[in-house]
Design an enzyme around this catalytic site. Structure first.
Site, mmCIF file in Angstrom:
data_model
loop_
_atom_site.group_PDB
_atom_site.id
_atom_site.type_symbol
_atom_site.label_atom_id
_atom_site.label_comp_id
_atom_site.label_asym_id
_atom_site.label_seq_id
_atom_site.Cartn_x
_atom_site.Cartn_y
_atom_site.Cartn_z
ATOM 1 N N TYR A 125 -6.052 -13.049 -3.811
ATOM 2 C CA TYR A 125 -5.154 -11.973 -4.225
ATOM 3 C C TYR A 125 -4.368 -11.516 -2.995
ATOM 4 O O TYR A 125 -4.241 -10.327 -2.706
ATOM 5 C CB TYR A 125 -5.921 -10.794 -4.832
ATOM 6 N N GLU B 168 -2.174 -16.227 -4.346
ATOM 7 C CA GLU B 168 -1.518 -15.096 -5.007
ATOM 8 C C GLU B 168 -0.728 -15.627 -6.198
ATOM 9 O O GLU B 168 -0.033 -16.633 -6.095
ATOM 10 C CB GLU B 168 -0.588 -14.381 -4.015
ATOM 11 N N CYS C 259 -10.339 -1.054 -4.782
ATOM 12 C CA CYS C 259 -9.720 0.253 -5.017
ATOM 13 C C CYS C 259 -10.336 0.955 -6.219
ATOM 14 O O CYS C 259 -9.826 2.003 -6.638
ATOM 15 C CB CYS C 259 -8.209 0.115 -5.197
ATOM 16 N N ASP D 9 -9.052 -9.086 -2.331
ATOM 17 C CA ASP D 9 -8.497 -7.762 -2.587
ATOM 18 C C ASP D 9 -7.953 -7.745 -4.014
ATOM 19 O O ASP D 9 -6.745 -7.766 -4.243
ATOM 20 C CB ASP D 9 -7.380 -7.480 -1.573
ATOM 21 N N GLN E 173 0.826 -1.197 0.000
ATOM 22 C CA GLN E 173 0.000 0.000 0.000
ATOM 23 C C GLN E 173 0.867 1.256 0.000
ATOM 24 O O GLN E 173 1.880 1.327 0.692
ATOM 25 C CB GLN E 173 -0.934 0.004 1.210
#
Length: 424
Positions: A266, A290, A370, A343, A234
């Site tokens: 993810y 992932e 996002c 995510d 992030q």
């Protein structure tokens, strides 16, 4: 292209632009605010249905207009020379968040038929510093003329700038020594981790930074996370703590079963899996999925103190498809009791992943998004497939930009009355 026209700005659109109409066509206008009248220059007119323009001069200003926080992105520069990455920097912070909230609610209403108001929350400390100094990572570029800087807004043109007010002070200091030390065509990722020294990663052209075994460390609460030097993390210095707490709060404890086949999709280097493990300590089972091999290796190390945590390398769509094909009845029962964190990238989870989740029918989903439009599209699929949006928060983790983070809870609708589920 190049025409200058007067426009009345009516509302905000996703992507950091506002909306007007001219000659029967929609005009997406940068560097303005709803309620303003501006003189704007047409910058793109290839589509029949809409054109793009950038504000040249404000004729009637909004009460929410402020001096731009970054002079290099302000109206004082020609639109072709304005630095990108601070497209809301001319708007006061409270109004920025109101505009972001309106994009979220409008997207949910139009795409998912969901009427839900949301308040975009500030990250700790941002109001006190006017939303500056939060970026722990920036990407700069060099051109054939030897200029070093960000791209101009919505272009791949390098522009020189004297400062970086959104950058963390360690990042800003590192940028001062870059001119004269780099070659044309390089990309420079300037990074200030919270638990490792700051550094610059240099890559050639568009190939992206080199990946390797070297790792850095980031601190979140009492935990430290390892990740590859150029791995995803992030950008806002407070975002990992904010999202950890938000995900923990978003999980309905009455529906959480530690013995279920809980997933962190993810999953990156395990940040949100760790949030679940810290919220429900003990014998909780959770697997991160992932596609990035280096991130998965880091996740395995970061979660090594939790015996029920596993890190799996693979694409999320393929992982879920393989699970469906090979699951035993007992495993399918554990999945129906599961809590799944997802995510996804900015493009969202997408139809294939959402369809697999609907088929597997876990008890609850905590969706970290996002992009409000991508989230609304996936929410439409999931709610049509038997889930109910029971909670949603939004966070301003990118002040002075159009980006916003959403943390939402979707519960399998048949569980809303019982509020409990078990893998037994």
């Amino acid at each position: 292209m190049g025409d200058e026209i007067e426009l009345d700005i009516t509302n905000v659109a996703h992507g950091g632009v506002c909306v007007s109409r001219y000659g029967g066509r929609v005009v997406f206008v940068a560097d303005t605010i709803p309620g303003e009248r501006v003189l704007a220059r047409v910058t793109e007119a290839r589509k029949k249905s809409f054109v793009r323009a950038s504000t040249v001069r404000v004729i009637t200003a909004s009460e929410h207009r402020r001096e731009h926080v970054w002079a290099a992105a302000s109206l004082d520069r020609d639109p072709a020379e304005r630095a990108g990455g601070a497209e809301f920097g001319h708007i006061d912070l409270a109004e920025q968040r109101r505009l972001l909230a309106s994009v979220i609610t409008d997207s949910l209403r139009r795409m998912a038929g969901i009427e839900r108001e949301v308040v975009v929350e500030a990250a700790p400390g941002d109001d006190e510093c006017n939303g500056l100094g939060w970026r722990t990572r920036i990407s700069l570029h060099t051109d054939a003329a030897g200029r070093v800087g960000p791209y101009a807004a919505r272009t791949h043109t390098v522009v020189e700038v004297p400062d970086y007010p959104l950058a963390h002070h360690e990042v800003a200091m590192l940028t001062l020594g870059l001119p004269g030390t780099v070659r044309a065509g390089q990309t420079l990722d300037v990074i200030a981790p919270s638990a490792s020294p700051p550094f610059v990663a240099v890559s050639e052209g568009s190939r992206g930074p080199q990946r390797g075994a070297a790792r850095i460390r980031e601190r979140v609460g009492s935990r430290e996370f390892e990740l590859s030097k150029t791995g995803f993390w992030q950008v806002h210095l407070a975002a990992p703590d904010v999202l950890t707490a938000a995900v923990q709060d978003a999980i309905d404890p009455a529906l959480f079963d530690p013995a279920a086949d809980n997933l962190d999709l993810y999953g990156g280097v395990g940040l949100l899996a760790a949030a679940v493990l810290d919220r429900f300590p003990g014998k909780t089972r959770i697997t991160t999925v992932e596609s990035d091999v280096l991130a998965t290796e880091c996740a395995a190390d970061n979660l090594a103190d939790s015996p029920g945590a596993y890190a799996q390398t693979g694409r999320v769509d393929r992982y879920l498809a393989n699970y469906q094909r090979g699951a035993t009845p007992a495993e399918l029962a554990r999945m129906r009791a599961a809590t799944i964190i997802l995510d996804p990238p900015r493009s969202g989870a997408g139809g294939e992943v959402c369809a697999a989740l609907i088929s597997l029918a876990p008890a609850q989903l905590v969706y970290v998004a996002c992009d409000p439009v991508a989230f609304a599209r996936d929410a439409a699929t999931l709610t049509a497939g038997g889930y109910t949006l029971t909670g949603m928060r939004a966070f301003d983790l990118f002040p002075h930009t159009h980006h916003v983070e959403i943390v939402a809870t979707l519960v399998r609708s048949d569980l809303l009355g019982s509020r409990s589920v078990s893998a037994e």
